[in-house]
Every structure is written in structure tokens, then in C-alpha cells.
Design a protein around this motif. Structure first.
Motif, short mmCIF file in Angstrom:
data_model
loop_
_atom_site.label_atom_id
_atom_site.label_comp_id
_atom_site.label_asym_id
_atom_site.label_seq_id
_atom_site.Cartn_x
_atom_site.Cartn_y
_atom_site.Cartn_z
N ARG A 161 34.57 7.28 66.70
CA ARG A 161 33.36 7.89 66.16
C ARG A 161 33.18 9.31 66.69
O ARG A 161 32.80 10.22 65.94
CB ARG A 161 32.14 7.03 66.51
CG ARG A 161 30.88 7.46 65.75
CD ARG A 161 29.69 6.60 66.13
NE ARG A 161 29.92 5.19 65.91
CZ ARG A 161 29.83 4.61 64.71
NH1 ARG A 161 29.52 5.33 63.64
NH2 ARG A 161 30.05 3.32 64.59
N LEU B 57 38.10 5.06 61.97
CA LEU B 57 36.76 4.48 62.05
C LEU B 57 36.47 3.69 60.76
O LEU B 57 35.90 2.58 60.82
CB LEU B 57 35.71 5.57 62.26
CG LEU B 57 34.26 5.09 62.41
CD1 LEU B 57 34.12 4.11 63.58
CD2 LEU B 57 33.32 6.29 62.60
N TRP C 82 33.58 6.60 55.35
CA TRP C 82 34.46 7.31 56.27
C TRP C 82 35.80 7.63 55.63
O TRP C 82 36.40 8.68 55.90
CB TRP C 82 34.63 6.52 57.57
CG TRP C 82 33.40 6.61 58.43
CD1 TRP C 82 32.49 5.63 58.68
CD2 TRP C 82 32.94 7.78 59.12
NE1 TRP C 82 31.49 6.10 59.49
CE2 TRP C 82 31.73 7.41 59.78
CE3 TRP C 82 33.40 9.09 59.25
CZ2 TRP C 82 31.01 8.32 60.56
CZ3 TRP C 82 32.69 9.98 60.03
CH2 TRP C 82 31.50 9.60 60.67
#
Length: 340
Positions: free
Chosen positions: A88, A102, A122
């Protein structure tokens, strides 16, 4: 430093064990309980220690690499939660691999609550930075309708972009789409073309699929020898379906000299990985309690079994299960199954 930390750690274990008359193993368990909350790993490689230093200084590449060490348990104890924490940090600094990884953690629910929607978010961020793996995995999400509405055409578009950049998983997936007609008109020739690109780079799934095309003559001239060639490459990498199909080739003498022992060897390898057809073969051709199990299997192809626990012939067993509509043929060839 790591060397000092390790020395103090060992001294602490020895002292604690001696003072309390504990075994060293038990003393280690107690000491580990104390140090686990310090966010200061003891058993780590020198490489990971250097990564920790760089990561804490805000190096996004180091943060992603450290996260991967935690994720894979390489050089440090495996810890998905720590992996997510560092992925992250890297992702928020704009590192495309941190974003992609992630996304993968959200997709599989490793270290975080599982969420296809967040995985897609993501993946998109990584795709914006032209991350090829993210292109492929985002395509998979569209293919399966995970986190987004199912859309085969969008999946193909994403696979195509990644495949043209050389991503072997995307090349294989694009081949599957062309072979089965998902999001595009079915074209066996193009399927073979994309399978071959990935197969020549060593992807077992693509090798297995290319072998099937040669076996069935789809998109290429039928050639059992070439089918065996590609099945063997995939089988030797542990691909279950290729192992089964290679066993079939040896059983029937397709592309190789007929060899029942080799057929049994590859069926056995496939059965160990959960191949239900191969397991069926072993279960019904010989009772598993038979002391001469392996030898009976080898001879069961060509004659009635003289073991009192195994009395049926090949033809009788096939006939029995054909009648019950369980299997049409013990030598079923796995098709070019969808495996995206």
C-alpha cells in the motif's frame, strides 16, 4: 544491526531458559512472544534488512520489494498483513508494481478482506502506468465478471494489449478466447498462433493447449508426434491435464510407440494431482489394498487380472461404466479447457 540483534536474541533465549529451567525450544517460544510486537524482525536476511531501511526512508521500489519478501516468506517470516502494509505504501507513492500487487492481495483476500472491486481499482491504477500483468489480470476480471460487469469483448481488448507487449499469460488467454469464441469470432488458427508464442516461452498451460490443437488438428495439420512433443513439455512441468493426455498417447500409441508402463506413469502423476479420470482408472482397475497394486495396474491393460481382488477386464469395466453413463471412455482426452 542484524548481527548484533541475532546475538542478543540468542543470549536472551539461553538466559531465560537457564533461569527458569526451561528447554531452549520452550524458551525460544516465550522470547518470540515478547519480541513479536516490536516490529523488529529477528530472523531476516541481510537483503531484507537493507530493504527495511530503504523502505522506511520512503523508497517505493524498496517498499514493494520488501512487501514481496513478506508475501513469499523470502528472507523473512511470511506475513500477508505486513505485505499489504508495504504494498500500500508503494502503491500510494505511485509504484505500478505496488499497485498491481496490492490489487492481487484484494483479489485473493490475502492480508485484507477479499474485494474484487478494490482489486479492480488498483489494477486500473497499474494499467494507467502500462503494467502488463495488470492488463492481463484486469482482463481476467472482465472475463469472469469479478468486480465489474462481465464483458468478453473488453477482456479480449485487454488481453490483446498485454499479449502484444509479450505477456505470456495474456497470450495464452487470448488464444483461449479465439479457440472458444469468447468476445471474438472463433478462429483456431489465431488461437494456435497465440498459444505458440506463450508455449515457446515455456508456459505449461499454453504448451498443453498447443498439444491439444495438434492432436485434434484444430488450426494446424493434425500431428500426433507434435502433440506428444508439447504435451511432454507441459507434463514435465507438472501440468495435470498434459500428464493425463500424454498418458493417453502412450496408451493408444498416438505419436509414440505404444507403451503401457509409460501410460501408467503419466496417469499416476495426474492422479496424484487430483485428476478424477486417472483416479477412476486406478481405483477400478485394481483394489487399492492389493499388495501387488502397481504390477497389477500395468498388466490390466492387456489381460484379465488374475488377482482375486481384481477380476474385471478392461472391456468389462468400460462397458459397466458406459452402461451407467458415468464415463463414455476411460481414455477421455481432456479438451482445450478454459483456464483463465
Amino acid at each position: 544491526p542484524l548481527s548484533q540483534r541475532k546475538a542478543y536474541y540468542q543470549q536472551l533465549i539461553s538466559a531465560f531458559s537457564d533461569l527458569n529451567f526451561y528447554s531452549e525450544d520452550f524458551g525460544k517460544q516465550i522470547v518470540d512472544g515478547f519480541v513479536s510486537g516490536l516490529d523488529m524482525p529477528v530472523s531476516i536476511s541481510q537483503e531484507c534488512e537493507e530493504l527495511i531501511k530503504k523502505a522506511m526512508e520512503g523508497d517505493a521500489v524498496a517498499q514493494n520489494d520488501l512487501a514481496s519478501c513478506y508475501y513469499n516468506g523470502k528472507g523473512i517470516e511470511q506475513n500477508y498483513t505486513e505485505a499489504v502494509k508495504w504494498y500500500r505504501k508503494a502503491a500510494e507513492l505511485g509504484n505500478s508494481w505496488g499497485q498491481y500487487n496490492l490489487g492481487g492481495c484484494y483479489y485473493y483476500g490475502e492480508g485484507v478482506e477479499q474485494s474484487y472491486e478494490k482489486a479492480v481499482q488498483w489494477y486500473y491504477k497499474a494499467v494507467e502506468q502500462k503494467n502488463e500483468d495488470a492488463l492481463n489480470d484486469l482482463g481476467c476480471c472482465y472475463f469472469h465478471g469479478e468486480g465489474v460487469d462481465q464483458d468478453y469483448e473488453e477482456a479480449v481488448r485487454l488481453f490483446q494489449k498485454a499479449a502484444e507487449k509479450g505477456n505470456i499469460e495474456a497470450q495464452k488467454n487470448l488464444g483461449i478466447c479465439y479457440f472458444n469464441g469468447y468476445g471474438v469470432k472463433r478462429k483456431y488458427g489465431l488461437a494456435v498462433e497465440w498459444y505458440r508464442k506463450a508455449a515457446e516461452k515455456g508456459l505449461a498451460e499454453a504448451q498443453k493447449n498447443l498439444g491439444y490443437c495438434y492432436y485434434e488438428g484444430k488450426g494446424v495439420e493434425q500431428c500426433y508426434e507434435k502433440a506428444v512433443h508439447w504435451y511432454r513439455k507441459a507434463a514435465e512441468k507438472g501440468n495435470m491435464v498434459a500428464q493425463h493426455n500424454l498418458g493417453n498417447c502412450y496408451y493408444k500409441g498416438d505419436g509414440v510407440e505404444q507403451n503401457y508402463e509409460e501410460a501408467v506413469k503419466w496417469y499416476r502423476n495426474a492422479a496424484k494431482q487430483g485428476d478424477s479420470y486417472a483416479q477412476f482408472f486406478f481405483k477400478y482397475f485394481c483394489n487399492e489394498n492389493c499388495t501387488q497394486y502397481e504390477e497389477r495396474i500395468k498388466t490390466s491393460f492387456i489381460s484379465s487380472l488374475d488377482c482375486q481382488l481384481c477380476t474385471a477386464t478392461l472391456q468389462e469395466i468400460i462397458a459397466q461404466y458406459q452402461e451407467n453413463e458415468i464415463y463414455e471412455n476411460i481414455n477421455i482426452l481432456y479438451p482445450n479447457i478454459l483456464d483463465i
